[in-house]
Scaffold this active site. Structure first.
Site, PDB file in Angstrom:
ATOM      1  N   SER A  72      13.278   3.282  -0.047  1.00  0.00           N
ATOM      2  CA  SER A  72      11.845   3.012   0.109  1.00  0.00           C
ATOM      3  C   SER A  72      11.468   3.093   1.578  1.00  0.00           C
ATOM      4  CB  SER A  72      11.511   1.614  -0.421  1.00  0.00           C
ATOM      5  OG  SER A  72      11.876   0.612   0.517  1.00  0.00           O
ATOM      6  N   ASP A  73      10.180   3.240   1.847  1.00  0.00           N
ATOM      7  CA  ASP A  73       9.714   3.037   3.213  1.00  0.00           C
ATOM      8  C   ASP A  73       9.613   1.533   3.452  1.00  0.00           C
ATOM      9  OD1 ASP A  73       8.777   3.478   5.782  1.00  0.00           O
ATOM     10  OD2 ASP A  73       7.376   5.032   5.177  1.00  0.00           O
ATOM     11  N   TYR A  74       9.298   1.185   4.669  1.00  0.00           N
ATOM     12  CA  TYR A  74       9.332  -0.207   5.143  1.00  0.00           C
ATOM     13  C   TYR A  74       8.465  -1.113   4.254  1.00  0.00           C
ATOM     14  CZ  TYR A  74      10.029  -3.471   9.106  1.00  0.00           C
ATOM     15  OH  TYR A  74      10.400  -4.506   9.932  1.00  0.00           O
ATOM     16  N   THR A  75       9.098  -1.958   3.459  1.00  0.00           N
ATOM     17  CA  THR A  75       8.461  -2.920   2.533  1.00  0.00           C
ATOM     18  C   THR A  75       7.531  -2.259   1.516  1.00  0.00           C
ATOM     19  OG1 THR A  75       6.590  -3.492   4.006  1.00  0.00           O
ATOM     20  CG2 THR A  75       8.594  -4.806   4.223  1.00  0.00           C
TER      21      THR A  75
END
Length: 756
Positions: free
Chosen positions: A280-283
């Site tokens: 995933s991307d950040y959060t």
């Protein structure tokens, strides 16, 4: 018999890969048989103790989770010693001693910074781009890393979006070629070598089409548009063997990418055959809550079901998947599949053989920011610059000229590297004034700052997020600074005005609704123009900008993007003619923001405006031309190039025949130079609406003064294909126009008919 001997090496290679895969599968299966559920879920957890932070969350309790085996990888720390300390905890204190992998946003270099990716793309030089990634991989692995969150291959057609600086512009064909070159540069032939690393193509998918050019915003488009223009660079990276893929923040068909099963499983894995890991991307897992898809447990289960393997920073997998498994919301197989893909990546990186293989403390001094890497950075930067205007051949400058060097970016180390220079040290960068002194020691330089980058307090506050400040406010008034610059100009032969954006006025979370020069700098240029002295504008920028006044009033404009560590030296090399600029735009420059999106390969319309005299009831504006300020593929040189007519080997073709299109290119000027010869194809009649033209080939040609060369393009039916209404990649019989020229607007053409 000859055919048999020809295929033997291929068969041997296939056998070796099969044996290697079997060995890896056996190893991973054995390891997973020993893992608890919690340890498997732990492998799905990617955290940061700080460093490369691109969100409001920083991981807590990292050491404790490392000891429990609840972390699969770390990012945000560099240096063999620091990385070794973290690896020690994992392999000496956790139960199964599973090694971590370590990643970072290595976007346009690691410690030796190259031009921002948008600038790199303007070189149109795949060998050079691959070389920049190869150097970046060498430096990053010497610094303890084995995973780069790069390349970013999002097609971007709205320059208001800040992350346009991080990609390769608006064209899918060029973007695909660059994606492949970057993957080859990072991973080499086998990313288990200690000086190669695993690449991560991002952001999957369509992130560059965020509505209103506003970061993290929604995306909505037809499937044909998606397949034809936005997906090709991602697929090119997958076809090139990229080891990992990062999901994007946006939604697709009303489902966020991070939880989109059609995207991550049906398209990526089943249609394209991708076998690596998806992170995933950040959060972005957690942020699906804000997309209104449910609580953290719900969206974490959705992401795993969609095909996401690793959760960056949010720890939704770590904290909810065990409960979801008990409640039947996820399956053991889904957890096992994700865990397996992460362990396979670690196996391929050689971490199970030697967890410390990227932590050789002798390497940084020998391989990071060396004279050789700086030399490469200087050469690469010079080749990324685009000469937008050069009236009366003002450039190149004489090396003994009297120069008024003005502007807030002329002596600003802080802004040379550009956005996403995570590991870079701006204090090591070369400024423009330093570069001019290095290249032209005989020049008489009078320096004046002239203006702040901006005087807008809101813009200053929002730009100066990361210390030290990129926009420094002078104690003097704007009027005093302008007066000093005007006084310097009056005693000079030429003005070199170094202006533009601060580094983080582009990049993530740096969208702008006004993409012109800040008012403070525009006022400076207007005051300098009144002196009547010839003026060169050196433009720092991370996006296409609106430069109407500048294009009319500057004598020369050199777009240098953000050139990296050696920016100042490279700029001086071009200003004084040590290198003849050869860059070509990969992003169309609009006249104003009202034209956005403005792209070269727009669709036909039923009421086209074909540059004739303005008329009512046509597809045009009342207040501005349809034409861009600078078209895709545009870029001038210190020499001139003349194109002959397009010659076609045939005008009527059938089936799988091959067409050769030729054009004679002549350097009709007085100095050697490189020209990017561009080939476009237009489909005259089709079952769906087509672009007015599409880039299908290019070559960068070096010619001496007076030299001519016949440039040829081989065209097969592959260059005629498009996605039809059934999303089938195919071509149709009919007429086609072959365009060859210096940019998308200036071409010579020939027509053919091709039947199935």
């Amino acid at each position: 018999m000859k055919k048999l001997f020809a295929i033997l090496p291929v068969l041997f290679a296939v056998q070796l890969f099969a044996q290697s895969d079997a060995k890896m599968n056996a190893f991973v299966t054995n390891l997973m048989s020993k893992m608890t559920l919690e340890e498997k879920i732990g492998q799905l957890n990617l955290v940061t103790p700080g460093g490369a932070v691109t969100g409001s969350v920083v991981s807590k309790g990292v050491d404790e989770n490392l000891r429990k085996g609840f972390v699969g990888g770390l990012f945000g720390i560099t240096g063999p010693e620091k990385v070794r300390q973290a690896q020690d905890i994992a392999v000496k204190n956790s139960r199964l001693k599973i090694p971590l992998f370590f990643g970072l946003d290595v976007i346009h270099g690691h410690k030796t910074l190259f031009p921002i990716p948008l600038g790199l793309s303007c070189s149109w030089d795949m060998a050079l781009i691959e070389r920049s990634a190869r150097i970046a991989a060498t430096e990053a692995t010497a610094d303890g890393l084995c995973w780069a969150f790069s390349p970013m291959v999002d097609i971007a057609r709205d320059p208001r979006w800040g992350r346009v600086s991080e990609g390769s512009g608006e064209d899918p064909y060029l973007g695909s070629e660059i994606a492949k070159a970057m993957v080859r540069g990072y991973q080499g032939k086998d990313y288990s070598s200690t000086n190669t690393l695993m690449a991560c193509v991002k952001h999957f998918a369509l992130y560059g089409a965020a509505e209103a050019g506003r970061d993290y915003n929604s995306v909505d488009m037809s499937k044909i548009k998606m397949y034809e223009y936005y997906l090709p660079p991602y697929k090119a990276a997958v076809d090139a063997g990229v080891g990992s893929v990062m999901s994007s923040f946006n939604d697709i068909d009303a489902v966020p990418a991070t939880g989109n099963k059609w995207l991550l499983t049906d398209l990526l894995r089943r249609q394209w055959g991708f076998k690596g890991l998806v992170v995933s991307d950040y959060t972005s897992v957690n942020e699906m809550v804000n997309h209104s898809l449910g609580d953290l447990q719900t969206v974490s289960a959705l992401a795993l079901h969609a095909g996401l393997d690793m959760d960056m920073v949010g720890e939704g997998f770590l904290t909810t998947l065990k409960k979801s498994l008990k409640e039947g919301k996820v399956t053991q197989k889904q957890i096992d599949d994700a865990c397996r893909r992460i362990l396979e990546a670690k196996y391929k990186l050689g971490l199970f053989t030697d967890p410390y293989r990227y932590m050789d403390e002798s390497r940084p001094a020998k391989e990071i920011l060396t004279p050789e890497t700086r030399k490469a950075a200087r050469e690469i930067a010079a080749r990324s610059f685009v000469l937008l205007k050069n009236d009366a051949q003002l450039l190149p400058l004489k090396k003994d000229a009297s120069i008024a060097l003005v502007g807030p970016l002329a002596d600003s180390k802080r802004n040379m590297l550009g956005t996403w220079s995570v590991a870079g040290d701006f204090t090591k960068a070369i400024t423009v004034i330093e570069g001019i002194k290095n290249v032209a020691p005989g020049a008489k330089i009078t320096y004046a700052k002239g203006a702040n980058i901006s005087d807008d307090s809101m813009l200053i506050k929002r730009t100066n997020v990361f210390p030290p400040d990129e926009i420094e406010i002078d104690k003097r008034s704007p009027a005093e600074m302008i007066a000093e610059a005007v006084a310097a100009a009056k005693n000079a032969d030429v003005i070199v005005a170094v202006v533009g954006e601060a580094a983080d006025m582009t990049g993530e979370a740096s969208s702008r609704s006004d993409i012109g020069l800040p008012e403070s700098q525009l006022e400076l240029l207007k005051a300098l123009a009144k002196t009547g002295k010839p003026m060169v504008m050196v433009l720092f920028n991370g996006r296409a900008m609106t430069l109407n006044w500048e294009s009319k009033n500057m004598n020369s404009i050199l777009d240098v993007w953000f050139g990296g560590t050696e920016a100042g030296n490279a700029i001086a090399d071009v200003l004084f003619g040590n290198y003849n600029p050869s860059g070509k735009l990969t992003s169309t420059f609009p006249r104003n923001v009202g034209q956005i999106p403005i792209i070269y390969n727009h669709k036909h319309t039923g009421r086209p405006f074909n540059n004739e005299e303005w008329a009512k009831f046509k597809s045009n504006y009342l207040d501005v031309s349809n034409d861009p300020l600078y078209p895709f593929g545009f870029g001038l040189s210190y020499t001139t190039f003349t194109y002959g007519d397009v010659k076609l080997s045939k005008t009527d073709l059938k089936g799988n025949e091959t067409l050769t299109a030729l054009v004679t290119l002549t350097n009709s000027g007085k100095v050697a130079g490189e020209e990017v010869v561009q080939m476009y194809v237009a489909d005259v009649v089709a079952s769906v609406t087509r672009s007015v033209k599409d880039l299908k080939g290019f070559q960068k040609i070096l010619l001496q003064p007076g030299e001519s060369k016949e440039v040829s393009f081989k065209i097969t039916t592959e260059q005629l294909k498009f996605f039809n209404s059934n999303l089938k990649w195919d071509w149709e019989s009919g007429d086609f126009i072959i365009h060859i020229g210096t940019n998308s607007s200036e071409v010579k053409s020939g027509k053919i008919n091709w039947k199935k």
